[in-house]
Design a protein around this motif. Sequence first.
Motif, PDB file in Angstrom:
ATOM      1  N   SER A   1      -3.823   2.941   5.912  1.00  0.00           N
ATOM      2  CA  SER A   1      -2.606   2.235   5.529  1.00  0.00           C
ATOM      3  C   SER A   1      -1.449   3.232   5.622  1.00  0.00           C
ATOM      4  CB  SER A   1      -2.760   1.738   4.095  1.00  0.00           C
ATOM      5  OG  SER A   1      -1.678   0.920   3.761  1.00  0.00           O
TER       6      SER A   1
ATOM      7  N   GLN B   1       1.106   4.047   0.546  1.00  0.00           N
ATOM      8  CA  GLN B   1       0.215   3.057  -0.062  1.00  0.00           C
ATOM      9  C   GLN B   1      -1.141   3.657  -0.397  1.00  0.00           C
ATOM     10  OE1 GLN B   1       0.367  -0.632   2.292  1.00  0.00           O
ATOM     11  NE2 GLN B   1       2.333   0.173   2.942  1.00  0.00           N
TER      12      GLN B   1
ATOM     13  N   ASP C   1       1.990 -11.792   0.309  1.00  0.00           N
ATOM     14  CA  ASP C   1       1.002 -11.033   1.080  1.00  0.00           C
ATOM     15  C   ASP C   1       1.574 -10.759   2.478  1.00  0.00           C
ATOM     16  OD1 ASP C   1       0.662 -13.341   2.546  1.00  0.00           O
ATOM     17  OD2 ASP C   1      -1.208 -13.913   1.567  1.00  0.00           O
ATOM     18  N   THR C   2       0.804 -10.027   3.261  1.00  0.00           N
ATOM     19  CA  THR C   2       1.330  -9.617   4.568  1.00  0.00           C
ATOM     20  C   THR C   2       1.648 -10.826   5.450  1.00  0.00           C
ATOM     21  OG1 THR C   2      -0.985  -9.261   5.124  1.00  0.00           O
ATOM     22  CG2 THR C   2       0.342  -7.313   4.795  1.00  0.00           C
TER      23      THR C   2
ATOM     24  N   ARG D   1       9.629  -7.390  15.148  1.00  0.00           N
ATOM     25  CA  ARG D   1      10.022  -8.110  13.929  1.00  0.00           C
ATOM     26  C   ARG D   1      11.493  -8.513  13.984  1.00  0.00           C
ATOM     27  NH1 ARG D   1       6.164  -4.655   9.704  1.00  0.00           N
ATOM     28  NH2 ARG D   1       4.270  -5.709  10.405  1.00  0.00           N
TER      29      ARG D   1
ATOM     30  N   ARG E   1       9.433  -4.995   0.703  1.00  0.00           N
ATOM     31  CA  ARG E   1       7.992  -4.975   0.515  1.00  0.00           C
ATOM     32  C   ARG E   1       7.296  -4.105   1.549  1.00  0.00           C
ATOM     33  NH1 ARG E   1       3.570  -6.244   2.555  1.00  0.00           N
ATOM     34  NH2 ARG E   1       1.837  -7.199   1.424  1.00  0.00           N
TER      35      ARG E   1
ATOM     36  N   GLN F   1       2.203  -7.619  -3.653  1.00  0.00           N
ATOM     37  CA  GLN F   1       1.472  -8.297  -4.731  1.00  0.00           C
ATOM     38  C   GLN F   1       1.019  -7.320  -5.819  1.00  0.00           C
ATOM     39  OE1 GLN F   1      -1.111 -10.048  -1.705  1.00  0.00           O
ATOM     40  NE2 GLN F   1      -0.732 -12.030  -2.653  1.00  0.00           N
ATOM     41  N   GLY F   2       1.416  -6.088  -5.705  1.00  0.00           N
ATOM     42  CA  GLY F   2       1.051  -5.130  -6.746  1.00  0.00           C
ATOM     43  C   GLY F   2       0.709  -3.777  -6.174  1.00  0.00           C
ATOM     44  N   LEU F   3       1.732  -3.068  -5.758  1.00  0.00           N
ATOM     45  CA  LEU F   3       1.535  -1.743  -5.181  1.00  0.00           C
ATOM     46  C   LEU F   3       2.210  -0.749  -6.120  1.00  0.00           C
ATOM     47  CD1 LEU F   3       0.242  -0.678  -2.595  1.00  0.00           C
ATOM     48  CD2 LEU F   3       2.480  -0.875  -1.502  1.00  0.00           C
TER      49      LEU F   3
HETATM   50  N1  LIG Z   1       4.083  -1.122   6.608  1.00  0.00           N
HETATM   51  C1  LIG Z   1       3.054  -1.910   7.229  1.00  0.00           C
HETATM   52  C2  LIG Z   1       1.907  -2.247   6.262  1.00  0.00           C
HETATM   53  C3  LIG Z   1       2.357  -3.141   5.165  1.00  0.00           C
HETATM   54  C4  LIG Z   1       1.277  -3.725   4.249  1.00  0.00           C
HETATM   55  O1  LIG Z   1       1.454  -4.846   3.796  1.00  0.00           O
HETATM   56  N2  LIG Z   1       0.211  -3.016   3.934  1.00  0.00           N
HETATM   57  C5  LIG Z   1      -0.787  -3.506   3.018  1.00  0.00           C
HETATM   58  C6  LIG Z   1      -1.908  -2.514   3.033  1.00  0.00           C
HETATM   59  S1  LIG Z   1      -2.505  -1.886   1.546  1.00  0.00           S
HETATM   60  C7  LIG Z   1      -0.143  -3.696   1.663  1.00  0.00           C
HETATM   61  O2  LIG Z   1       0.697  -2.960   1.280  1.00  0.00           O
HETATM   62  N3  LIG Z   1      -0.436  -4.662   0.914  1.00  0.00           N
HETATM   63  C8  LIG Z   1       0.179  -4.792  -0.378  1.00  0.00           C
HETATM   64  C9  LIG Z   1      -0.013  -6.187  -0.856  1.00  0.00           C
HETATM   65  O3  LIG Z   1      -0.593  -6.996  -0.102  1.00  0.00           O
HETATM   66  O4  LIG Z   1       0.462  -6.458  -1.950  1.00  0.00           O
HETATM   67  C10 LIG Z   1       3.638  -3.190   7.788  1.00  0.00           C
HETATM   68  O5  LIG Z   1       4.823  -3.467   7.561  1.00  0.00           O
HETATM   69  O6  LIG Z   1       2.926  -3.916   8.490  1.00  0.00           O
END
Ligand SMILES: N[C@@H](CCC(=O)N[C@@H](CS)C(=O)NCC(=O)O)C(=O)O
Length: 354
Positions: A211, A215, A99-100, A125, A117, A57-59
């Motif tokens: 994280s 990230q 989102d996750t 998974r 993502r 969503q914006g990394l």
């Molecule tokens: N690599 C890990 C973590 C992935 C993850 O989504 N981390 C969050 C923590 S900051 C994130 O990147 N969110 C970005 C977002 O929601 O846009 C996974 O696959 O579970």
Amino acid sequence: MAATDRETKMPCLFNTRPGILTIVTLLASVLMAAHPVGAQTLKAVKERGTLNCGVSQGLLGFSSMDDTNTWAGFDVDICRAVAAAIFDDPAKVTFMPLDTASRFTALQSNRIDVLSRNSTWTMSREGSLGLMFAGVAYYDGQGFLLRRDAGIDTALQLGGKTICTQTGTTTELNLADYFRANDMDVKVLALGTAEETLKAYDDRKCDVLTSDVSQLYAERLKLVAPDSHIILPEVISKEPLGPAVRQGDDQWFNLVKWTLYALINAEELGITQSNVDEMMKSSSPEVRRVLGVEGAFGESLGLANDWVVHIIKAVGNYGEVFERNVGVNSPLKIERGLNRLWSKGGIQYAPPIR
Ligand SMILES: N[C@@H](CCC(=O)N[C@@H](CS)C(=O)NCC(=O)O)C(=O)O
């Protein structure tokens, strides 16, 4: 959840309705003999005229909107490379921020063709969610970010602290493992989105943010004074991040996988965005195969034979994608580290195109 349902319902079906099951199985075998298994995604993408790509969503550096409202970043470029391979046009991608929680269901329910993502390749998974990772685009690991003035320089001093993390991630699970293994008590505050998690840290609702290290570099830039926050040296997990697809379409899986390998092979062979035309005149058999001057490797994936030329013209080779988006001269300033080519001390290694 869906997978657990499937696992518990299947034996029931076997026990009570053997007749129906046999008929269904027979019918499926007949249909499968007529059409190769799966092989519907590439056709659907071509007919739609755009690739549906799930991103974060914006990394920053991985997938976020730039000043011109265009999606940019490392994960974005993986999708642009796939679009270039198919359409010779990296713009033919529709990005879906996820989102996750919704990232895997979006893939399962066909809303996206590929998920790019910051997602970690894990056994569950693939084993339970019906997904397949096409390779490792970025070797990462989990780390900790905290305020410099906290005076902490190792994760073993984090006992008693509150740690912010995001739900539905490998991060949340590794965190529990790490502190249990080290017999330490910490308080965990798990939130739903990256934005909420960072805000909680910024508002001092937690002392530490955990994280994937990549990230943490990206999120730190969103804080008012990035330099007042440090990332601890410990990396407590393996986070091989890569693009994922649905199981059951081998042609599509191969296409995404070989797009990634084409990026890495191009770097290894010295093929860059600026010299790709020149390289087509090369006498090296390997370069000629990769660029489609010899052989029909593109065709074997349902693409044009110069598919790699299209990819490299669109995004550059793997090293160029890395450096532009997250490398030492980008705002994130991340060292190549493990993501160097195998021939340069890293572990990025692509099977040959031959
Ligand atoms: N690599 C890990 C973590 C992935 C993850 O989504 N981390 C969050 C923590 S900051 C994130 O990147 N969110 C970005 C977002 O929601 O846009 C996974 O696959 O579970």
